[in-house]
Write a protein that holds these residues in place. Structure first.
Motif, PDB file in Angstrom:
ATOM      1  N   SER A   4       0.827  -0.621   0.353  1.00 15.77           N
ATOM      2  CA  SER A   4      -0.238   0.128  -0.028  1.00 15.77           C
ATOM      3  C   SER A   4       0.774   0.658   0.066  1.00 15.77           C
ATOM      4  CB  SER A   4      -0.895   0.204   1.376  1.00 15.77           C
ATOM      5  OG  SER A   4      -0.157  -0.527   1.832  1.00 15.77           O
ATOM      6  N   GLU A   5       2.322   1.032   0.967  1.00 12.71           N
ATOM      7  CA  GLU A   5       3.019   2.076   1.008  1.00 12.71           C
ATOM      8  C   GLU A   5       3.262   2.943  -0.814  1.00 12.71           C
ATOM      9  OE1 GLU A   5       4.974   5.719   1.687  1.00 12.71           O
ATOM     10  OE2 GLU A   5       3.359   4.233   2.592  1.00 12.71           O
ATOM     11  N   GLY A   6       3.954   2.106  -1.108  1.00 11.92           N
ATOM     12  CA  GLY A   6       3.827   1.155  -2.474  1.00 11.92           C
ATOM     13  C   GLY A   6       3.089   2.017  -3.504  1.00 11.92           C
ATOM     14  N   LYS A   7       1.907   1.831  -3.471  1.00  9.15           N
ATOM     15  CA  LYS A   7       1.618   1.813  -4.384  1.00  9.15           C
ATOM     16  C   LYS A   7       1.233   3.844  -4.008  1.00  9.15           C
ATOM     17  CE  LYS A   7      -1.824  -2.324  -4.740  1.00  9.15           C
ATOM     18  NZ  LYS A   7      -2.830  -2.599  -3.487  1.00  9.15           N
ATOM     19  N   ALA A   8       1.423   4.017  -2.742  1.00  7.87           N
ATOM     20  CA  ALA A   8       0.905   5.423  -2.480  1.00  7.87           C
ATOM     21  C   ALA A   8       1.619   6.608  -2.931  1.00  7.87           C
ATOM     22  CB  ALA A   8       1.002   5.518  -0.611  1.00  7.87           C
ATOM     23  N   VAL A  34      -5.266   3.572 -21.705  1.00  8.06           N
ATOM     24  CA  VAL A  34      -5.799   2.623 -20.506  1.00  8.06           C
ATOM     25  C   VAL A  34      -6.925   3.999 -20.224  1.00  8.06           C
ATOM     26  CG1 VAL A  34      -3.872   1.636 -19.112  1.00  8.06           C
ATOM     27  CG2 VAL A  34      -4.272   4.630 -18.726  1.00  8.06           C
ATOM     28  N   SER A  35      -8.171   3.409 -19.346  1.00 13.23           N
ATOM     29  CA  SER A  35      -9.121   4.424 -19.174  1.00 13.23           C
ATOM     30  C   SER A  35      -8.748   5.440 -17.531  1.00 13.23           C
ATOM     31  CB  SER A  35     -10.577   3.814 -18.388  1.00 13.23           C
ATOM     32  OG  SER A  35     -10.087   3.442 -16.984  1.00 13.23           O
ATOM     33  N   THR A  36      -9.495   6.635 -17.918  1.00 10.35           N
ATOM     34  CA  THR A  36      -9.476   7.469 -17.395  1.00 10.35           C
ATOM     35  C   THR A  36     -10.072   7.279 -15.928  1.00 10.35           C
ATOM     36  OG1 THR A  36     -10.031   9.192 -18.362  1.00 10.35           O
ATOM     37  CG2 THR A  36      -9.853  10.714 -16.098  1.00 10.35           C
ATOM     38  N   ALA A  37     -10.180   6.488 -15.135  1.00 11.55           N
ATOM     39  CA  ALA A  37     -10.690   5.608 -13.856  1.00 11.55           C
ATOM     40  C   ALA A  37      -9.307   4.647 -13.871  1.00 11.55           C
ATOM     41  CB  ALA A  37     -11.345   4.323 -13.447  1.00 11.55           C
ATOM     42  N   THR A  38      -8.650   3.843 -14.595  1.00 11.29           N
ATOM     43  CA  THR A  38      -7.190   3.298 -14.497  1.00 11.29           C
ATOM     44  C   THR A  38      -6.189   4.265 -13.587  1.00 11.29           C
ATOM     45  OG1 THR A  38      -7.978   2.186 -15.500  1.00 11.29           O
ATOM     46  CG2 THR A  38      -5.558   2.175 -14.764  1.00 11.29           C
ATOM     47  N   ILE A  39      -6.092   5.460 -14.161  1.00  9.36           N
ATOM     48  CA  ILE A  39      -4.949   6.593 -13.828  1.00  9.36           C
ATOM     49  C   ILE A  39      -5.953   7.689 -12.778  1.00  9.36           C
ATOM     50  CG2 ILE A  39      -4.389   8.634 -14.243  1.00  9.36           C
ATOM     51  CD1 ILE A  39      -2.880   6.457 -16.553  1.00  9.36           C
ATOM     52  N   ASP A  41      -7.331   5.552 -10.412  1.00  8.53           N
ATOM     53  CA  ASP A  41      -6.910   4.540  -9.794  1.00  8.53           C
ATOM     54  C   ASP A  41      -5.556   4.835  -8.870  1.00  8.53           C
ATOM     55  OD1 ASP A  41      -9.766   3.537  -9.152  1.00  8.53           O
ATOM     56  OD2 ASP A  41      -9.200   1.593 -10.310  1.00  8.53           O
ATOM     57  N   TRP A  42      -5.129   4.366 -10.024  1.00  6.94           N
ATOM     58  CA  TRP A  42      -2.960   4.639  -9.921  1.00  6.94           C
ATOM     59  C   TRP A  42      -2.777   6.101  -9.122  1.00  6.94           C
ATOM     60  CZ3 TRP A  42      -1.227   4.339 -15.240  1.00  6.94           C
ATOM     61  CH2 TRP A  42      -1.369   3.337 -16.132  1.00  6.94           C
ATOM     62  N   SER A  43      -2.796   6.381  -8.935  1.00  6.22           N
ATOM     63  CA  SER A  43      -2.755   8.200  -8.309  1.00  6.22           C
ATOM     64  C   SER A  43      -3.405   8.552  -7.174  1.00  6.22           C
ATOM     65  CB  SER A  43      -3.474  10.063  -8.962  1.00  6.22           C
ATOM     66  OG  SER A  43      -3.297   9.375 -10.814  1.00  6.22           O
ATOM     67  N   ASN A  44      -4.121   7.848  -7.049  1.00  7.81           N
ATOM     68  CA  ASN A  44      -5.044   7.695  -5.703  1.00  7.81           C
ATOM     69  C   ASN A  44      -4.059   6.232  -4.700  1.00  7.81           C
ATOM     70  OD1 ASN A  44      -6.822   9.924  -5.516  1.00  7.81           O
ATOM     71  ND2 ASN A  44      -7.781   8.883  -6.714  1.00  7.81           N
ATOM     72  N   GLY A  45      -3.641   5.736  -5.842  1.00  9.01           N
ATOM     73  CA  GLY A  45      -2.494   5.158  -4.496  1.00  9.01           C
ATOM     74  C   GLY A  45      -3.974   3.097  -4.435  1.00  9.01           C
ATOM     75  N   LYS A  46      -4.440   3.050  -5.378  1.00 15.99           N
ATOM     76  CA  LYS A  46      -5.265   1.912  -5.559  1.00 15.99           C
ATOM     77  C   LYS A  46      -5.287   0.500  -5.487  1.00 15.99           C
ATOM     78  CE  LYS A  46      -9.932   4.575  -3.985  1.00 15.99           C
ATOM     79  NZ  LYS A  46     -11.364   4.973  -5.149  1.00 15.99           N
ATOM     80  N   THR A  47      -4.970   0.917  -7.268  1.00 11.46           N
ATOM     81  CA  THR A  47      -3.583  -0.062  -7.634  1.00 11.46           C
ATOM     82  C   THR A  47      -2.415   0.783  -8.262  1.00 11.46           C
ATOM     83  OG1 THR A  47      -4.832   0.467 -10.258  1.00 11.46           O
ATOM     84  CG2 THR A  47      -6.075  -0.598  -8.758  1.00 11.46           C
TER      85      THR A  47
END
Length: 127
Positions: A4-8, A34-39, A41-47
Motif C-alpha cells: 500500500s505504501e508503494g502504491k501511495a 487505459v481508462s481515466t478511472a485506471t489513472i 486508481d493509480w494516482s490515488n494509490g488504489k492499484t
C-alpha cells in the motif's frame, strides 16, 4: 501485488508529474491506452500499474522508472538504478527502504535465481 505504501508513493509521483507537465488524467489515459478511472486508481494509490505502463509513463515524462516508483525524498540520484526498482515493482515489492548495498544484494540474488530458471528451461527445451 504492490504494498500500500508503494502504491501511495507511485500515486503521488504520478500526480506530481501530471501537474509539472500540465497534463490531465484523461490525456495521460489516452496516451497510455487505459481508462481515466485506471489513472485515477493509480494516482490515488488504489492499484499499481503494470510494468509496461510504468515504462511508457517514464518515457513520456522523460524520467527514470525509479522516479515513478520510489519516494523522491529517499532516492539518491547518483546511486539510483532503474533495474532493481523495476524488478521489485514487477514483483510487487517495495525495496526503496533498504540501504543501497542491501537493495543490490537482494536484486543480485533474485537475478541469479531467475537466470538459473532460464538456463534450466533452455536446457529442457534444447533442440
Amino acid at each position: 501485488m504492490a504494498s500500500s505504501e508503494g502504491k501511495a508513493i507511485m500515486g503521488r509521483n504520478i500526480k506530481r508529474l501530471l501537474k509539472q507537465h500540465g497534463l490531465t488524467a484523461a490525456k495521460l489515459a489516452g496516451i497510455l491506452g487505459v481508462s481515466t478511472a485506471t489513472i485515477s486508481d493509480w494516482s490515488n494509490g488504489k492499484t499499481y500499474p503494470r510494468i509496461d505502463k510504468i515504462e511508457a509513463m517514464a518515457d513520456y515524462f522523460a524520467v527514470s522508472k525509479s522516479e515513478l516508483v520510489e519516494d523522491p525524498q529517499t532516492v539518491k540520484p547518483e546511486v539510483a538504478s532503474d533495474e532493481p526498482v523495476l524488478m521489485a515493482a514487477h514483483w510487487g515489492l517495495d525495496i526503496s527502504g533498504l540501504p543501497d548495498d542491501e537493495r543490490h544484494r537482494v536484486i543480485d540474488r533474485a537475478k541469479a535465481y531467475v537466470e538459473g530458471l532460464i538456463a534450466d528451461y533452455e536446457d529442457r527445451h534444447a533442440d
